[in-house]
Design an enzyme around this catalytic site. Structure first.
Site, mmCIF file in Angstrom:
data_model
loop_
_atom_site.group_PDB
_atom_site.id
_atom_site.type_symbol
_atom_site.label_atom_id
_atom_site.label_comp_id
_atom_site.label_asym_id
_atom_site.label_seq_id
_atom_site.Cartn_x
_atom_site.Cartn_y
_atom_site.Cartn_z
ATOM 1 N N HIS A 18 1.043 -1.158 -0.034
ATOM 2 C CA HIS A 18 0.122 0.061 0.003
ATOM 3 C C HIS A 18 0.755 1.327 -0.004
ATOM 4 O O HIS A 18 2.038 1.137 0.210
ATOM 5 C CB HIS A 18 -1.006 0.093 1.118
ATOM 6 N N CYS A 37 5.958 5.817 4.457
ATOM 7 C CA CYS A 37 5.027 5.237 4.050
ATOM 8 C C CYS A 37 4.447 5.868 2.795
ATOM 9 O O CYS A 37 3.305 5.313 2.351
ATOM 10 C CB CYS A 37 3.816 5.009 5.109
ATOM 11 N N HIS A 43 4.941 0.122 -0.414
ATOM 12 C CA HIS A 43 5.720 -1.044 0.264
ATOM 13 C C HIS A 43 4.891 -1.820 0.911
ATOM 14 O O HIS A 43 3.364 -1.642 0.776
ATOM 15 C CB HIS A 43 6.368 0.057 1.653
ATOM 16 N N HIS A 45 3.559 -5.277 3.522
ATOM 17 C CA HIS A 45 3.528 -5.924 4.892
ATOM 18 C C HIS A 45 3.034 -7.490 4.611
ATOM 19 O O HIS A 45 2.505 -7.554 3.758
ATOM 20 C CB HIS A 45 2.500 -5.188 5.655
ATOM 21 N N ASP A 83 -4.771 -10.671 -0.550
ATOM 22 C CA ASP A 83 -3.363 -11.377 -0.591
ATOM 23 C C ASP A 83 -2.905 -11.113 -1.772
ATOM 24 O O ASP A 83 -3.258 -11.131 -2.995
ATOM 25 C CB ASP A 83 -3.521 -13.147 -0.373
ATOM 26 N N HIS A 84 -1.457 -10.556 -1.610
ATOM 27 C CA HIS A 84 -0.528 -10.285 -2.977
ATOM 28 C C HIS A 84 -1.320 -9.268 -3.705
ATOM 29 O O HIS A 84 -1.230 -9.240 -4.869
ATOM 30 C CB HIS A 84 -0.136 -11.607 -3.635
ATOM 31 N N GLU A 126 0.297 -5.163 11.258
ATOM 32 C CA GLU A 126 1.037 -4.871 10.346
ATOM 33 C C GLU A 126 2.423 -5.152 10.612
ATOM 34 O O GLU A 126 3.070 -5.457 9.715
ATOM 35 C CB GLU A 126 0.723 -3.235 10.345
#
Length: 145
Positions: A18, A37, A43, A45, A83-84, A126
């Protein structure tokens, strides 16, 4: 007769990227507010989402809910979307910054639709240092001791 009420927590892992950015403010203000961020390339997580449900313990099964049902629901509603993924590209965050606080709120909206138990809490980790909890709209703040 209903059995005793118990709480069940289940954890789901997903990896996503995100970028924290607000179009309505200047690039300088975004960098000042969000720091690293706000990286234009985003970036990522490795998130851990924990959902907590409550309900009567079924006399026949001894369970609050069938974990296979819950896992199937989580796969379809959460993991297939998040996811991904680049969270900024998801419809859920079209008009909202995909902060982890907003991820919590969105996961609440999703899991509140689970029909077999009552959603009590959503927690999203996170990083090892940052986790966020959401207890639903209008819930009183709860402090862990």
């Amino acid at each position: 007769m209903n059995g005793p009420i118990a709480h069940l927590s289940r954890r789901y892992r997903f990896s996503a990227s995100h970028r924290l950015h607000v179009d309505a403010i200047s690039p300088e203000q975004n960098r000042e507010m969000f720091g690293k961020c706000n990286n234009p390339f985003g970036h990522g997580h490795n998130y851990i989402a924990q959902v907590t449900f409550s309900g009567p313990v079924d006399v026949a099964t001894g369970m609050v809910t069938n974990l296979a049902d819950l896992d199937s629901f989580a796969q379809r509603e959460l993991l297939e979307h998040f996811d991904h993924a680049n969270l900024n590209s998801l419809e859920f965050f079209r008009d909202r910054v995909p902060s982890t606080e907003n991820v919590c709120v969105e996961l609440w909206r999703m899991f509140a639709e689970y029909p077999y138990a009552k959603l009590e809490r959503v927690r999203v980790e996170e990083t090892g240092n940052n986790s966020f909890d959401y207890f639903g709209e209008g819930a009183k703040i709860q402090h862990e001791e």
